[in-house]
Design a protein around this motif. Structure first.
Motif, short mmCIF file in Angstrom:
data_model
loop_
_atom_site.label_atom_id
_atom_site.label_comp_id
_atom_site.label_asym_id
_atom_site.label_seq_id
_atom_site.Cartn_x
_atom_site.Cartn_y
_atom_site.Cartn_z
N TYR A 163 12.86 51.57 37.74
CA TYR A 163 12.58 51.79 39.17
C TYR A 163 11.51 52.85 39.30
O TYR A 163 11.34 53.71 38.43
CB TYR A 163 13.84 52.18 39.95
CG TYR A 163 14.28 53.62 39.77
CD1 TYR A 163 13.83 54.62 40.62
CD2 TYR A 163 15.19 53.98 38.77
CE1 TYR A 163 14.25 55.94 40.48
CE2 TYR A 163 15.62 55.29 38.61
CZ TYR A 163 15.14 56.26 39.48
OH TYR A 163 15.55 57.57 39.33
N SER A 165 9.48 55.91 41.71
CA SER A 165 9.66 56.90 42.77
C SER A 165 8.33 57.59 43.04
O SER A 165 7.37 57.42 42.28
CB SER A 165 10.72 57.94 42.38
OG SER A 165 10.15 58.92 41.54
N ASN A 172 12.98 59.21 47.15
CA ASN A 172 13.36 57.93 46.54
C ASN A 172 13.88 58.10 45.13
O ASN A 172 14.68 57.29 44.67
CB ASN A 172 12.23 56.88 46.62
CG ASN A 172 10.86 57.44 46.54
OD1 ASN A 172 10.64 58.50 45.95
ND2 ASN A 172 9.91 56.75 47.12
N THR A 176 17.70 56.84 44.73
CA THR A 176 17.92 55.76 43.76
C THR A 176 18.92 56.18 42.70
O THR A 176 19.75 55.37 42.25
CB THR A 176 16.60 55.32 43.11
OG1 THR A 176 15.64 55.01 44.12
CG2 THR A 176 16.82 54.06 42.26
N HIS A 189 13.86 55.49 35.13
CA HIS A 189 13.00 56.06 36.16
C HIS A 189 11.55 56.15 35.67
O HIS A 189 11.27 56.63 34.57
CB HIS A 189 13.51 57.46 36.51
CG HIS A 189 12.69 58.17 37.53
ND1 HIS A 189 12.51 59.54 37.55
CD2 HIS A 189 11.99 57.70 38.60
CE1 HIS A 189 11.75 59.89 38.57
NE2 HIS A 189 11.41 58.79 39.21
N ASP A 195 4.67 56.35 47.81
CA ASP A 195 5.35 55.08 48.05
C ASP A 195 4.41 53.90 47.83
O ASP A 195 4.81 52.87 47.27
CB ASP A 195 5.90 55.04 49.48
CG ASP A 195 7.20 55.83 49.62
OD1 ASP A 195 7.57 56.54 48.68
OD2 ASP A 195 7.83 55.73 50.69
N ILE A 198 4.04 53.10 44.18
CA ILE A 198 5.22 52.41 43.64
C ILE A 198 5.19 50.94 44.02
O ILE A 198 5.42 50.05 43.20
CB ILE A 198 6.53 53.01 44.19
CG1 ILE A 198 6.55 54.52 44.08
CG2 ILE A 198 7.74 52.42 43.48
CD1 ILE A 198 7.61 55.16 44.95
N CYS A 210 12.37 49.56 43.85
CA CYS A 210 12.16 50.88 44.45
C CYS A 210 12.86 50.95 45.79
O CYS A 210 13.15 49.92 46.42
CB CYS A 210 10.67 51.21 44.60
SG CYS A 210 9.79 50.15 45.76
N THR A 212 11.91 52.64 49.36
CA THR A 212 10.80 53.27 50.06
C THR A 212 10.99 53.15 51.56
O THR A 212 11.87 52.43 52.04
CB THR A 212 9.44 52.61 49.71
OG1 THR A 212 9.47 51.24 50.15
CG2 THR A 212 9.15 52.65 48.24
#
Length: 334
Positions: A163, A165, A172, A176, A189, A195, A198, A210, A212
């Protein structure tokens, strides 16, 4: 961890907006208190994002209320510290204000060790303007259609899901990590800078998922580059129909993700109470304007709020306490 539902949050908004009379002439005493020259509202992020856009909307509309120009100044960097330090060091006369966010007013001070300010001591709380939910998205090619399927997919493919961030310690990132703790999701991560960064990586498949802001994600969702699995609000939202909320996904314990963020104006500590109250009245009147409420909801995907300075301050203290509990549960070393 005590959870306040979106309904409890929105009760403040509906009560305040329903009883608000519209005012199109400046508040005389406020104009005199502020003196000549523009009011500066500092934003700790770059131009074009949700915080900047909301600040500019209020800046435009506050001209009618204050009788003076409102200038928005972007001071991005260092987790908003450039803007925060400028406000902390300013005279407490209402000429320099800061558009704070949930991250800067509660999440960072509660969780990050490198934060050098205390929002409850260093700021005068003026007015909450809105709260916003986020959306959980995945790459469109990932073979999952629901959040539960994502959790199951990550369990069946250990070490294969990641994911993104907006950086270590960002909203985030922390939210997460909480999602992983509460749901059993397995994901590594990968920090980026924003954002948008990502989402570009999720759309390309480099990153799998993600959380966001909806404003950032909506263009990617609409053109099919990413798939929305859930929103962080308890129930589905009107602007993302068919996308379930955290109470509707079949996974318990996700309530601490919400509110994802909120926005409000604060000033330096020590501002006179009379000045705070008049600024609060002016900001609430802007929030009550139907055009502002429409733009907040339909453009920024944020629920508008009105209320008193004390309500804003009490709410922020509550969110700091919740964030501290969250940090302790996650055992993050930030």
């Amino acid at each position: 961890m005590k959870h306040y539902t979106r309904r409890e949050w929105l009760k403040t908004a509906s009560a305040g907006c329903a009883g608000m009379a519209f005012l199109t002439t400046p508040i005389t005493g406020l104009a005199q208190a502020l003196g000549s020259g523009p009011v500066r509202v500092l934003v700790g992020m770059g131009a074009g994002g949700a915080t900047d856009s909301i600040a500019r909307l209020y800046g435009q509309k506050l001209l009618d209320q204050l009788g003076t120009a409102v200038v928005i100044e972007n001071k991005p960097g260092a987790f908003q510290m450039q803007a925060i330090n400028s406000v902390k060091d300013a005279a407490a006369n209402g000429r320099i204000l800061y558009m704070g966010t949930g991250s800067s007013l509660s999440l960072f001070p509660a969780i990050r060790k490198d934060v050098t300010y205390d929002p409850m001591k260093d700021f005068s709380f003026i007015a909450l303007t809105g709260i916003s939910s986020a959306v959980i998205t995945v790459n469109a090619a990932l073979p999952v259609k629901t959040l539960q399927e994502l959790v199951e997919y990550s369990a069946k493919n250990p070490g294969m899901v990641n994911y993104g961030s907006a950086g270590i310690g960002s909203a985030n990132h922390i939210k997460t990590e909480y999602l992983k703790l509460a749901s059993g999701l397995k994901a590594e991560h990968i920090p980026y800078k924003s954002d948008t960064d990502i989402l570009i990586q999720v759309a390309s498949g480099t990153v799998h998922l993600c959380i966001t802001t909806i404003q950032s994600a909506m263009p990617f969702i609409k053109d099919g580059r990413v798939r929305a699995l859930a929103v962080t609000a308890p129930k589905a939202l009107s602007y993302l129909p068919g996308i379930p909320g955290t109470e509707e996904v079949g996974i318990k314990g996700l309530e601490a993700i919400e509110p994802y963020s909120y926005f409000g104006l604060v000033g330096p500590k020590g501002m006179p109470d009379a000045l705070i109250q008049e600024l609060n009245s002016a900001i609430n009147k802007v929030t009550a304007v139907p055009e502002v409420q429409t733009r907040m909801r339909d453009t920024f995907y944020t629920e508008p709020f009105t209320g008193t300075p004390d309500e804003f301050k009490t709410m922020n203290q509550r969110e700091i306490e919740r964030a501290r509990e969250l940090g302790a549960r996650l055992k993050l070393d930030l």
